[in-house]
Design an enzyme around this catalytic site. Structure first.
Site, PDB file in Angstrom:
ATOM      1  N   ALA A 191     -14.786  -8.295   5.781  1.00  0.00           N
ATOM      2  CA  ALA A 191     -14.946  -8.829   7.133  1.00  0.00           C
ATOM      3  C   ALA A 191     -15.751 -10.124   7.105  1.00  0.00           C
ATOM      4  O   ALA A 191     -16.579 -10.341   6.215  1.00  0.00           O
ATOM      5  CB  ALA A 191     -15.627  -7.813   8.035  1.00  0.00           C
TER       6      ALA A 191
ATOM      7  N   HIS B 199     -17.334 -28.288  10.612  1.00  0.00           N
ATOM      8  CA  HIS B 199     -17.359 -29.533  11.378  1.00  0.00           C
ATOM      9  C   HIS B 199     -18.640 -30.331  11.168  1.00  0.00           C
ATOM     10  O   HIS B 199     -18.894 -31.288  11.896  1.00  0.00           O
ATOM     11  CB  HIS B 199     -17.147 -29.247  12.867  1.00  0.00           C
ATOM     12  CG  HIS B 199     -15.730 -28.902  13.190  1.00  0.00           C
ATOM     13  ND1 HIS B 199     -15.326 -28.409  14.412  1.00  0.00           N
ATOM     14  CD2 HIS B 199     -14.597 -28.979  12.439  1.00  0.00           C
ATOM     15  CE1 HIS B 199     -14.021 -28.195  14.393  1.00  0.00           C
ATOM     16  NE2 HIS B 199     -13.570 -28.532  13.213  1.00  0.00           N
TER      17      HIS B 199
ATOM     18  N   ASP C 159     -25.674 -27.046  14.679  1.00  0.00           N
ATOM     19  CA  ASP C 159     -27.075 -26.611  14.590  1.00  0.00           C
ATOM     20  C   ASP C 159     -27.306 -25.717  13.366  1.00  0.00           C
ATOM     21  O   ASP C 159     -26.366 -25.298  12.695  1.00  0.00           O
ATOM     22  CB  ASP C 159     -27.487 -25.879  15.876  1.00  0.00           C
ATOM     23  CG  ASP C 159     -26.776 -24.550  16.048  1.00  0.00           C
ATOM     24  OD1 ASP C 159     -27.147 -23.596  15.357  1.00  0.00           O
ATOM     25  OD2 ASP C 159     -25.839 -24.461  16.879  1.00  0.00           O
TER      26      ASP C 159
END
Length: 221
Positions: free
Chosen positions: A23, A151, A113
């Site tokens: 997972a 990103h 962040d």
């Protein structure tokens, strides 16, 4: 009653995958908003104002970022906004702490962040953070979890994926990330958290995955 049954089935199946080491979690922008960070609309409000646009009337936020770069021939203000909005000493939320305790070996995020990695460190876990292609070539010794920041990272705002052109070229400029994500999506069950229909990452991430896997993809939530 049906909703409760669906939740119970999800918990049962996802916990089973967690225990089997099969997972992973994919974290979107909404996950960090309760900690005090801005959403995409708030991030782009000042940029839109500079362009004479009302952010409340705009839906294509990454096109606004591209328009700003085209008009000013620089992305310096975009970079400054990222630094201003995502470098505050903000405390993690309980959801961050829950994620950090899960028996997962990888976390994927489109957020800039650093709350995820800081929270894992507080759990005394060795974190291997990847936010550029070259970092995918190395492995941090004795790592407990890999955080793929596909990103970019707040400390490198000039490389953060933010404009329409960057999104459109991502499959070329960041092919190693696409390949790594593709591999994990075929072997792990993903839980997507913090995405909304106002998040521009949603279409670019999920539509790309659906295109690649169609009916053959694993069950993801």
């Amino acid at each position: 009653m049906k909703l409760n049954n669906e939740v119970e089935v999800f918990i049962k199946d996802f916990v089973k995958d967690l225990n089997e080491g099969a997972a992973s979690v994919f974290v979107g922008a909404g996950f960090s908003i309760p900690a005090g960070f801005v959403n995409w609309t708030e991030l782009m409000t000042e940029i839109a104002l500079d362009l004479g646009l009302n952010i409340n009337n705009e839906k294509d936020l990454i096109s606004i970022a591209q328009y700003h770069v085209n008009e000013n021939r620089t992305r310096s203000k975009l970079n400054r906004k990222i630094l201003e909005e995502f470098t505050d000493e903000t405390m993690e939320t309980e959801n961050h702490r829950i994620i950090s305790r899960l028996p997962v070996s990888s976390i994927w995020t489109t957020n800039y962040d650093q709350l995820l990695e800081k929270t894992f460190l507080k759990e005394n876990k060795v974190v291997d953070v990847k936010y550029n292609n070259s970092q995918l070539l190395t492995t941090k010794p004795k790592r407990d979890v890999v955080i793929y920041k596909m990103h970019g990272d707040v400390n490198h705002p000039n490389d953060a994926i933010l404009t329409k052109e960057q999104y459109e070229q991502y499959h070329q400029t960041h092919e190693p990330f696409i390949n790594a994500l593709t591999g994990e999506l075929t072997t792990k069950t993903f839980l997507f958290i913090g995405f909304s229909f106002s998040d521009p990452n949603l279409d670019y991430v999920l539509s790309r995955l659906n295109f690649r896997f169609k009916e053959e993809k694993r069950q993801h939530y």
